[in-house]
Motif scaffolding. Structure first.
Motif, PDB file in Angstrom:
ATOM      1  N   VAL A  28      33.216  11.877  18.307  1.00 39.71           N
ATOM      2  CA  VAL A  28      33.594  12.750  19.415  1.00 39.71           C
ATOM      3  C   VAL A  28      34.107  11.913  20.572  1.00 39.71           C
ATOM      4  O   VAL A  28      35.119  12.222  21.187  1.00 39.71           O
ATOM      5  N   LEU A  33      37.457  13.355  22.591  1.00 38.14           N
ATOM      6  CA  LEU A  33      37.075  14.746  22.825  1.00 38.14           C
ATOM      7  C   LEU A  33      36.272  14.929  24.095  1.00 38.14           C
ATOM      8  O   LEU A  33      36.019  16.049  24.510  1.00 38.14           O
ATOM      9  N   TYR A  96      36.368  26.235  14.756  1.00 37.50           N
ATOM     10  CA  TYR A  96      35.825  24.971  15.281  1.00 37.50           C
ATOM     11  C   TYR A  96      36.511  24.576  16.582  1.00 37.50           C
ATOM     12  O   TYR A  96      35.874  24.044  17.489  1.00 37.50           O
ATOM     13  N   LEU A 100      34.544  24.041  19.972  1.00 39.96           N
ATOM     14  CA  LEU A 100      34.671  22.788  20.722  1.00 39.96           C
ATOM     15  C   LEU A 100      35.024  23.070  22.179  1.00 39.96           C
ATOM     16  O   LEU A 100      34.395  22.524  23.101  1.00 39.96           O
ATOM     17  N   ASN A 101      36.012  23.919  22.396  1.00 37.59           N
ATOM     18  CA  ASN A 101      36.417  24.233  23.775  1.00 37.59           C
ATOM     19  C   ASN A 101      35.268  24.848  24.563  1.00 37.59           C
ATOM     20  O   ASN A 101      35.068  24.543  25.739  1.00 37.59           O
ATOM     21  N   LEU A 127      28.858  20.498  20.686  1.00 29.20           N
ATOM     22  CA  LEU A 127      29.993  19.587  20.862  1.00 29.20           C
ATOM     23  C   LEU A 127      30.168  18.707  19.627  1.00 29.20           C
ATOM     24  O   LEU A 127      31.283  18.538  19.119  1.00 29.20           O
ATOM     25  N   HIS A 130      31.193  21.147  16.408  1.00 29.34           N
ATOM     26  CA  HIS A 130      32.561  21.683  16.451  1.00 29.34           C
ATOM     27  C   HIS A 130      33.591  20.577  16.677  1.00 29.34           C
ATOM     28  O   HIS A 130      34.707  20.650  16.160  1.00 29.34           O
ATOM     29  N   GLY A 131      33.212  19.553  17.448  1.00 29.23           N
ATOM     30  CA  GLY A 131      34.136  18.435  17.648  1.00 29.23           C
ATOM     31  C   GLY A 131      34.409  17.716  16.339  1.00 29.23           C
ATOM     32  O   GLY A 131      35.562  17.434  15.989  1.00 29.23           O
ATOM     33  N   HIS A 134      36.546  19.875  14.085  1.00 24.80           N
ATOM     34  CA  HIS A 134      37.973  19.800  14.442  1.00 24.80           C
ATOM     35  C   HIS A 134      38.599  18.485  13.957  1.00 24.80           C
ATOM     36  O   HIS A 134      39.654  18.480  13.314  1.00 24.80           O
TER      37      HIS A 134
END
Ligand code: MN3
Length: 261
Positions: A28, A33, A96, A100-101, A127, A130-131, A134
């Motif tokens: 991440v 990210l 995802y 993340l967002n 984070l 999902h990070g 992604h």
């Protein structure tokens, strides 16, 4: 091995030199990210690095946008079917990116004093999940190509496969066995471990667990059921055999060159 649950296999970062890549850091962070580290390169191309462009980062909005597939949804037929690709990329991967967002935004609220500081563990886990989801999927799409153009390992990558596995067949065997035996949902990876300077095969559970901190991912295969169940049902091994037919070896070779350069 990482003792935390917050690091998937590190994403390649062309700002890290060989020594820098040895510094313990989760993907991440290394993928930018958390808002630093990766600067888009005008020369960036698929596989040369995961730039913020490749990750769909919109700096003005401070958010990620799902990057398009690098080929048509049906380009990997018959090995990976069109319907699976549509659902997997357009729905799962998109989820995802949204997750993340949301995690990034919630952590920013906490830093600003308006969020619930008691939820920092929750959003930190979100984070990472999902990070990594992604990053992993972005690498996964790029790491495949239509069978007619998937190529074979060449150059330094081919030499390293011979040296560290005894050949491509032996790599394929270990990669398949490791990926097939992931417990539950996860990933199989070919990665470059910079301390020993060797290729290694790794597993992730979920998107982010069981990472080898500092290892640079070269090739990943998604073994969540959503990646194969429509076409292969419970036959994960058959799916992995099909995946091997559409590996984008030129991209894997570029990632290896980046990791070792
Ligand atoms: Mn998936």
């Amino acid at each position: 091995m990482s003792e935390s649950t917050g690091s998937c296999t590190s994403a390649p970062n062309h700002h890290l030199d060989r020594r820098g890549a040895m510094i313990a850091m989760g993907a991440v962070a290394s993928a930018g990210l958390v808002g630093s580290a990766v600067t888009p390169s005008a020369a960036a191309s698929i596989g040369s690095a995961l730039t913020s462009d490749e990750l769909g980062y919109d700096a003005a909005a401070g958010a990620y946008v799902l990057p398009p597939l690098p080929y048509a949804h049906d380009a990997l037929e018959p090995f990976i079917d069109e319907q699976t690709m549509r659902i997997h990329h357009d729905k799962h991967h998109a989820g995802y990116v949204r997750g993340l967002n949301k995690a990034v935004a919630k952590l920013a609220e906490i830093r600003a004093g308006s969020g619930d500081a008691g939820l920092i563990k929750h959003w930190s886990r979100e984070l990472a999940f999902h990070g990594c989801g992604h990053v992993n999927h972005t690498m996964f799409w790029q790491g495949m190509a239509p069978a007619a153009s998937s190529g074979t390992p060449a150059g330094g990558l081919a030499e390293a496969i011979e040296r560290d596995f005894g050949g491509l067949k032996a790599l394929a065997s270990q990669f398949k066995a490791a990926s097939k035996s992931v417990e539950g949902s996860g990933w199989g990876w070919l990665a470059y471990e910079p301390i020993a300077g060797k290729l290694v095969v790794l597993q992730n559970e979920k998107h982010q667990n069981q990472a080898l901190t500092g290892a640079v991912p070269l090739l990943g295969v998604d073994v969540w059921e959503h990646a194969y169940y429509l076409k292969y049902q419970n036959r994960r091994g058959d799916y992995l055999d099909a995946f091997w037919q559409v590996v984008n070896w030129p991209v894997v070779g570029m990632r290896f060159a980046r990791a070792t350069g």
